[in-house]
Design a protein around this motif. Structure first.
Motif, mmCIF file in Angstrom:
data_model
loop_
_atom_site.group_PDB
_atom_site.id
_atom_site.type_symbol
_atom_site.label_atom_id
_atom_site.label_comp_id
_atom_site.label_asym_id
_atom_site.label_seq_id
_atom_site.Cartn_x
_atom_site.Cartn_y
_atom_site.Cartn_z
ATOM 1 N N GLU A 130 56.276 42.104 59.493
ATOM 2 C CA GLU A 130 57.163 42.138 58.323
ATOM 3 C C GLU A 130 58.631 42.093 58.753
ATOM 4 O O GLU A 130 59.434 41.368 58.170
ATOM 5 N N GLY A 131 58.979 42.843 59.785
ATOM 6 C CA GLY A 131 60.348 42.817 60.295
ATOM 7 C C GLY A 131 60.726 41.444 60.817
ATOM 8 O O GLY A 131 61.827 40.943 60.553
ATOM 9 N N LEU A 132 59.806 40.817 61.543
ATOM 10 C CA LEU A 132 60.046 39.477 62.075
ATOM 11 C C LEU A 132 60.280 38.477 60.949
ATOM 12 O O LEU A 132 61.248 37.709 60.984
ATOM 13 N N GLU A 133 59.419 38.483 59.955
ATOM 14 C CA GLU A 133 59.573 37.544 58.838
ATOM 15 C C GLU A 133 60.862 37.820 58.057
ATOM 16 O O GLU A 133 61.542 36.887 57.622
ATOM 17 N N THR A 134 61.204 39.091 57.900
ATOM 18 C CA THR A 134 62.427 39.455 57.185
ATOM 19 C C THR A 134 63.660 38.941 57.907
ATOM 20 O O THR A 134 64.538 38.318 57.294
ATOM 21 N N ILE A 135 63.759 39.179 59.219
ATOM 22 C CA ILE A 135 64.965 38.776 59.961
ATOM 23 C C ILE A 135 65.079 37.251 60.001
ATOM 24 O O ILE A 135 66.177 36.701 59.895
ATOM 25 N N LYS A 136 63.959 36.548 60.102
ATOM 26 C CA LYS A 136 64.003 35.087 60.097
ATOM 27 C C LYS A 136 64.458 34.551 58.740
ATOM 28 O O LYS A 136 65.269 33.620 58.678
ATOM 29 N N ALA A 137 63.958 35.143 57.660
ATOM 30 C CA ALA A 137 64.366 34.702 56.316
ATOM 31 C C ALA A 137 65.845 34.983 56.076
ATOM 32 O O ALA A 137 66.557 34.144 55.496
ATOM 33 N N LEU A 138 66.319 36.129 56.534
ATOM 34 C CA LEU A 138 67.737 36.459 56.349
ATOM 35 C C LEU A 138 68.631 35.557 57.197
ATOM 36 O O LEU A 138 69.732 35.194 56.772
ATOM 37 N N ALA A 139 68.172 35.179 58.383
ATOM 38 C CA ALA A 139 68.944 34.233 59.208
ATOM 39 C C ALA A 139 69.063 32.894 58.487
ATOM 40 O O ALA A 139 70.149 32.299 58.441
ATOM 41 N N ALA A 140 67.974 32.422 57.899
ATOM 42 C CA ALA A 140 68.016 31.159 57.157
ATOM 43 C C ALA A 140 68.969 31.269 55.965
ATOM 44 O O ALA A 140 69.726 30.328 55.673
ATOM 45 N N GLU A 141 68.957 32.411 55.289
ATOM 46 C CA GLU A 141 69.871 32.623 54.158
ATOM 47 C C GLU A 141 71.328 32.555 54.609
ATOM 48 O O GLU A 141 72.162 31.920 53.947
ATOM 49 N N LEU A 142 71.642 33.177 55.743
ATOM 50 C CA LEU A 142 73.031 33.161 56.205
ATOM 51 C C LEU A 142 73.445 31.760 56.661
ATOM 52 O O LEU A 142 74.580 31.342 56.407
ATOM 53 N N VAL A 143 72.556 31.026 57.297
ATOM 54 C CA VAL A 143 72.878 29.653 57.695
ATOM 55 C C VAL A 143 73.181 28.821 56.445
ATOM 56 O O VAL A 143 74.135 28.033 56.437
ATOM 57 N N ASP A 144 72.424 29.017 55.377
ATOM 58 C CA ASP A 144 72.712 28.306 54.123
ATOM 59 C C ASP A 144 74.111 28.660 53.608
ATOM 60 O O ASP A 144 74.849 27.789 53.148
ATOM 61 N N ARG A 145 74.478 29.923 53.695
ATOM 62 C CA ARG A 145 75.826 30.340 53.257
ATOM 63 C C ARG A 145 76.910 29.690 54.121
ATOM 64 O O ARG A 145 77.950 29.281 53.611
ATOM 65 N N ILE A 146 76.670 29.612 55.410
ATOM 66 C CA ILE A 146 77.639 28.972 56.313
ATOM 67 C C ILE A 146 77.777 27.500 55.966
ATOM 68 O O ILE A 146 78.896 26.966 55.915
ATOM 69 N N HIS A 147 76.672 26.833 55.697
ATOM 70 C CA HIS A 147 76.730 25.421 55.301
ATOM 71 C C HIS A 147 77.483 25.250 53.986
ATOM 72 O O HIS A 147 78.263 24.305 53.835
ATOM 73 N N GLN A 148 77.293 26.175 53.060
ATOM 74 C CA GLN A 148 77.996 26.105 51.773
ATOM 75 C C GLN A 148 79.502 26.244 51.988
ATOM 76 O O GLN A 148 80.289 25.540 51.357
ATOM 77 N N ARG A 149 79.903 27.130 52.891
ATOM 78 C CA ARG A 149 81.344 27.290 53.212
ATOM 79 C C ARG A 149 81.903 25.972 53.726
ATOM 80 O O ARG A 149 83.038 25.629 53.430
ATOM 81 N N GLU A 150 81.124 25.295 54.542
ATOM 82 C CA GLU A 150 81.594 24.036 55.119
ATOM 83 C C GLU A 150 81.812 22.985 54.037
ATOM 84 O O GLU A 150 82.729 22.168 54.135
ATOM 85 N N LEU A 151 80.984 23.016 53.007
ATOM 86 C CA LEU A 151 81.103 22.037 51.923
ATOM 87 C C LEU A 151 82.251 22.363 50.977
ATOM 88 O O LEU A 151 82.790 21.464 50.334
ATOM 89 N N ASP A 152 82.595 23.640 50.858
ATOM 90 C CA ASP A 152 83.663 24.053 49.922
ATOM 91 C C ASP A 152 85.043 23.653 50.383
ATOM 92 O O ASP A 152 85.358 23.393 51.453
#
Length: 185
Positions: free
Chosen positions: A163-185
């Protein structure tokens, strides 16, 4: 099994020059970021860990652009001296901690008890900060560059589990999406 002191070394990071260039393009890794501090707080809250970081790594150091510590552990300026005094600061040597291993491996790392692994038990953060468990995942952006990591650590062993492994991987993907959104803004 034989003991190999070279296994204790921080791995060689061939991608570091490309990472530094990409971090500069994105304007990341040189100063605290309130959004990343909030993300680190969320990491801590979700996992229950006292320390959480959004970490960008260059050739020589790690920079915690996002940092959360529990109120009892918070320190003022976040200097390297504070890190050496038992509280993680914003800057840490590249040979400290486990995030450089995650960046080079490009895979999440789960250490329920770092002392169970000779390669990790000898890391300076064990004695200097008292770290006993680690959970981290790489931040791999759309260019394929590993920018850094998100991680949580505790001063007590913790059974992170699947559960911890899946959680940290999902949160990493979420943050990468936020970083990509910053790049587009």
């Amino acid at each position: 099994m034989t003991y190999d002191p070279d296994q204790l070394l921080t791995p060689i990071d061939q991608e570091a020059p490309r990472r530094v260039q990409r971090l500069r393009e994105l304007g990341l890794g040189d100063e605290p970021d309130p959004e990343f501090d909030e993300f680190a707080r969320k990491l801590s809250q979700i996992t229950g860990a006292p320390y959480a970081m959004v970490n960008f790594i260059d050739e020589d150091r790690q920079y915690f652009a996002g940092l959360h510590t529990t109120p009892a552990n918070q320190a003022g300026g976040g200097s390297p001296e504070e890190a050496a005094a038992g509280t993680p600061g914003r800057v840490m040597s590249r040979d400290h901690g486990y995030c450089p291993h995650v960046v080079v491996r490009r895979k999440a790392l789960v250490l329920d008890d770092v002392c169970d692994y000779p390669r990790f038990a000898g890391n300076p953060v064990v004695d200097e900060i008292g770290i006993r468990s680690y959970l981290g995942a790489p931040l791999i952006d759309r260019t394929g560059t590993t920018l850094g990591t998100i991680c949580v650590v505790d001063v007590e062993p913790r059974p992170w589990g699947r559960e911890g492994l899946e959680t940290i991987k999902a949160l990493a993907a979420e943050l990468v999406d936020r970083i990509h959104q910053r790049e587009l803004d």
